[in-house]
Design an enzyme around this catalytic site. Structure first.
Site, PDB file in Angstrom:
ATOM      1  N   ASP A  67       0.817  -1.209   0.000  1.00 16.11           N
ATOM      2  CA  ASP A  67       0.000   0.000   0.000  1.00 16.11           C
ATOM      3  C   ASP A  67       0.857   1.268   0.000  1.00 16.11           C
ATOM      4  O   ASP A  67       2.069   1.212   0.197  1.00 16.11           O
ATOM      5  CB  ASP A  67      -0.948  -0.003   1.216  1.00 16.11           C
ATOM      6  CG  ASP A  67      -0.247  -0.385   2.513  1.00 16.11           C
ATOM      7  OD1 ASP A  67       1.004  -0.374   2.547  1.00 16.11           O
ATOM      8  OD2 ASP A  67      -0.939  -0.701   3.493  1.00 16.11           O
ATOM      9  N   HIS A 134      -7.152  -4.449  10.560  1.00 15.55           N
ATOM     10  CA  HIS A 134      -6.908  -4.209   9.134  1.00 15.55           C
ATOM     11  C   HIS A 134      -5.601  -4.850   8.687  1.00 15.55           C
ATOM     12  O   HIS A 134      -4.665  -4.994   9.476  1.00 15.55           O
ATOM     13  CB  HIS A 134      -6.978  -2.711   8.784  1.00 15.55           C
ATOM     14  CG  HIS A 134      -5.796  -1.869   9.151  1.00 15.55           C
ATOM     15  ND1 HIS A 134      -5.819  -0.908  10.138  1.00 15.55           N
ATOM     16  CD2 HIS A 134      -4.545  -1.795   8.634  1.00 15.55           C
ATOM     17  CE1 HIS A 134      -4.645  -0.299  10.209  1.00 15.55           C
ATOM     18  NE2 HIS A 134      -3.854  -0.825   9.314  1.00 15.55           N
TER      19      HIS A 134
END
Ligand code: GLP
Length: 238
Positions: A67, A134
């Site tokens: 990410d 997450h």
């Protein structure tokens, strides 16, 4: 899911390094899926140490990162490109052109990155976990079918990650992230967790219901997933 409980952060990093280094020795052009955050820093310094001492070579290794914050240029010292170069790539013989990460400055990186991941399936994917469960930046509520997408970060993630910024206002509010389907597509997933503040997330990961409210819980369905954590993080699963 295989669970390895280590006495401390050091042992956790050693075990993770053994897995990555043996993969690279066996398969010199391996695709490594890499993560940012403070948790994999010990692993990365052990990879560098091994490269310098034992000559394990990364010259043909490809690396794909999970990410990147949206809006940050790769020259920003808060960008994940900067983080990876500083903490890993600069200490190895990996070619920077073989390292891939979403471009934080792009309008829409998702299609390009998904096409790339179709070609570069991760042999080993390293993961951390956020305190809300997450993985990468797949926040609670993300579809298990998601591929690379843009995400609005939750208050809890912004707060957790603000420790690495001068002030909470500087934490970007959006990011690009591999989706859960891209992560599940890895041949092997290795998730590293350290510290008591992650114990609840670890419970959800290993023993909780498989639900999109705890994105990491999907890893219970992966056929080659290893959790390596320290005693503190394992407090609720022992
Ligand atoms: C960020 C990253 C995640 C990472 C998480 C935990 O949100 N996008 O990939 O797992 O932070 O970071 P740390 O290891 O610093 O606790």
């Amino acid at each position: 899911m295989k669970v390895i409980i280590c006495k401390d952060y050091e042992e956790m990093s050693d075990k993770a390094a053994e897995i990555v280094i043996s993969e690279v020795r066996k398969n010199p052009s391996a695709v490594l899926g890499l993560a940012t955050g403070t948790t994999p820093l010990g692993l990365y310094s052990k990879m560098i140490e091994d490269h310098k001492k034992n000559g394990t070579s990364y010259k043909d290794v490809r690396a794909v990162n999970l990410d990147e914050y949206a809006g940050l240029d790769c020259s920003s010292d808060q960008s994940y490109v900067y983080f990876m170069r500083k903490n890993l790539f600069n200490g190895l013989d990996i070619k920077l052109e073989n390292t891939y990460i979403e471009n934080g400055k792009a309008e829409d990186e998702c299609a390009r990155y998904n096409a790339l991941l179709d070609k570069l399936r991760q042999d080993v994917q390293i993961l951390g976990i956020g305190s809300n469960g997450h993985i990468a930046f797949n926040e609670p509520g993300t579809s298990f079918d998601s591929v690379t997408h843009t995400v609005a970060l939750t208050e809890s993630t912004i707060k957790d990650n603000s420790r690495l910024f001068k002030s909470i206002d500087e934490v970007p509010k959006r990011a690009f992230t591999m989706g859960l389907k891209n992560i599940m597509n890895a041949k092997k997933n290795v998730i590293l967790v350290s510290g008591k503040n992650k114990a609840k997330a670890v419970y959800g990961l290993v023993k909780g219901e498989i639900t999109e409210q705890v994105p990491a819980s999907i890893l219970q369905k992966h056929n080659d997933c290893v959790l390596i954590c320290d005693e503190a993080a394992a407090e609720l699963i022992k």
